[in-house]
Design an enzyme around this catalytic site. Structure first.
Site, mmCIF file in Angstrom:
data_model
loop_
_atom_site.group_PDB
_atom_site.id
_atom_site.type_symbol
_atom_site.label_atom_id
_atom_site.label_comp_id
_atom_site.label_asym_id
_atom_site.label_seq_id
_atom_site.Cartn_x
_atom_site.Cartn_y
_atom_site.Cartn_z
ATOM 1 N N GLU A 119 0.786 -1.098 -0.115
ATOM 2 C CA GLU A 119 -0.070 0.116 0.041
ATOM 3 C C GLU A 119 0.742 1.190 0.171
ATOM 4 O O GLU A 119 0.334 2.382 0.154
ATOM 5 C CB GLU A 119 -0.990 0.176 1.287
ATOM 6 C CG GLU A 119 -1.866 -1.331 1.244
ATOM 7 C CD GLU A 119 -3.134 -1.232 0.177
ATOM 8 O OE1 GLU A 119 -3.081 -0.266 -0.393
ATOM 9 O OE2 GLU A 119 -4.015 -2.271 0.236
ATOM 10 N N HIS A 142 -3.581 1.428 8.333
ATOM 11 C CA HIS A 142 -4.464 0.668 7.806
ATOM 12 C C HIS A 142 -4.627 -0.242 8.329
ATOM 13 O O HIS A 142 -3.540 -1.293 8.845
ATOM 14 C CB HIS A 142 -4.228 0.500 6.248
ATOM 15 C CG HIS A 142 -5.005 -0.524 5.810
ATOM 16 N ND1 HIS A 142 -6.208 -0.602 5.686
ATOM 17 C CD2 HIS A 142 -4.443 -1.627 4.886
ATOM 18 C CE1 HIS A 142 -6.663 -2.039 5.112
ATOM 19 N NE2 HIS A 142 -5.231 -2.393 4.880
ATOM 20 N N HIS A 144 -7.753 -4.122 9.412
ATOM 21 C CA HIS A 144 -8.850 -4.748 8.974
ATOM 22 C C HIS A 144 -9.784 -5.284 10.366
ATOM 23 O O HIS A 144 -9.769 -6.273 10.686
ATOM 24 C CB HIS A 144 -8.332 -6.163 8.560
ATOM 25 C CG HIS A 144 -7.438 -6.217 7.312
ATOM 26 N ND1 HIS A 144 -6.899 -7.132 6.848
ATOM 27 C CD2 HIS A 144 -7.216 -5.226 6.438
ATOM 28 C CE1 HIS A 144 -6.100 -6.760 5.412
ATOM 29 N NE2 HIS A 144 -6.545 -5.426 5.338
ATOM 30 N N HIS A 214 -12.900 -4.328 2.640
ATOM 31 C CA HIS A 214 -11.568 -4.513 3.016
ATOM 32 C C HIS A 214 -11.056 -3.911 4.228
ATOM 33 O O HIS A 214 -10.462 -5.102 5.091
ATOM 34 C CB HIS A 214 -10.638 -3.786 1.849
ATOM 35 C CG HIS A 214 -9.144 -3.699 1.808
ATOM 36 N ND1 HIS A 214 -8.384 -3.385 0.815
ATOM 37 C CD2 HIS A 214 -8.421 -4.281 2.941
ATOM 38 C CE1 HIS A 214 -7.028 -3.665 1.376
ATOM 39 N NE2 HIS A 214 -7.061 -4.191 2.472
#
Ligand code: 13P
Ligand code: ZN
Length: 264
Positions: A119, A142, A144, A214
């Protein structure tokens, strides 16, 4: 190995301590299956002395120049690294990126065999966006989080205002600490510039954004602050879904109750 030199820098060591703690939180939360998630920090302002140029490293030209990151120094987790490994040693599972004086090129120092997160385009473009905002934000996280991702699989929740209203209504802390709610980014292939651009559009009015089916990305003054914002919104999602599982729909705070809950 040049990271030994970086380890000796006190300010970098302190920042890496927070990275280690935050990576541990992500793993313990169950949000970091295998290599799930990544994070970056702009270290430039944290390092009091101009940082000497890297020597043992490789150079790479950026597909898109990042002029606002000229001469900046970033840390980013390595692709494939597990958060439980980052928690043990962020230096061993991360890369340092030094931009040249136009931001068109960067030098990367990575432990042998490691490359920056897939990313990276998103992290670089967001770090440049944060610079342009001049809000003192240096960190991008980031991850999940299960319940927020679950909501993003159901069409009615793919509406920014509808979803934010639900999440901010689940408990006063959500309204107090994440008053801008959550931005929504329609599904894009991971690791692409398209995902980066869509994320930046959503970050204009939010500090936390949901990547459809995502994960979540947050920005803030440090990675622990990013974690806290996501943690609060995911707790709201958990409350909402727990009520559903118990067979009822959570009322949510009333307009009056929300109005009485001012951000600190
Ligand atoms: P990386 O291991 O490349 O950072 O990828 C993890 C991830 O969550 C991609 O979205
Ligand atoms: Zn991901």
């Amino acid at each position: 190995m040049e990271t030994n030199h970086l380890r000796l820098n006190e300010q970098i060591a302190t920042a890496m301590e927070m990275v280690a703690n935050t990576a541990g939180f992500l793993w313990n939360k169950g949000w970091a299956e295998r290599n799930g998630g990544n994070l970056s920090i702009n270290l430039t302002m944290l390092v009091s002395q101009p940082f000497p140029p890297f020597t043992t490293s490789y150079e790479t030209e950026l597909s898109e120049a990042a002029p606002l990151l000229a001469n900046n120094l970033l840390y980013i987790t390595a692709t494939g690294s597990r958060m439980r490994e980052v928690a043990r040693d962020p230096f061993a599972r991360g890369c340092f990126i030094q931009f040249n004086d136009t931001g068109s090129n960067c030098t990367i120092v990575a432990p042998s065999g490691l490359l920056p997160s897939s990313e990276l385009p998103t992290h670089i473009l967001i770090q440049q966006f944060l610079k342009s905002q001049g809000n003192g934000y240096t960190s991008v996280l980031h991850t999940h989080p299960t319940e927020l991702i679950a909501l993003s699989h159901c069409r009615p929740f793919l509406n920014q205002k509808y979803l934010s209203d639900i999440l901010l209504g689940m408990m006063p802390e959500a309204r107090m600490f994440v008053p801008k709610g959550i931005g929504l980014v329609p599904y894009q292939k991971p690791g692409t510039v398209l995902l980066a651009r869509a994320t930046i559009s959503a970050l204009v009015n939010h500090d936390v954004v949901l990547w459809e089916k995502h994960g979540v990305l947050a920005v803030g003054t440090n990675v622990e602050e990013c974690f806290d914002s996501i943690d609060i919104l995911n707790k709201s999602a958990q409350i909402f879904l727990s009520a559903r599982q118990a067979g009822y729909v959570a009322d949510g705070l009333t307009g009056n109750q929300l109005n009485n809950t001012a951000p600190p």
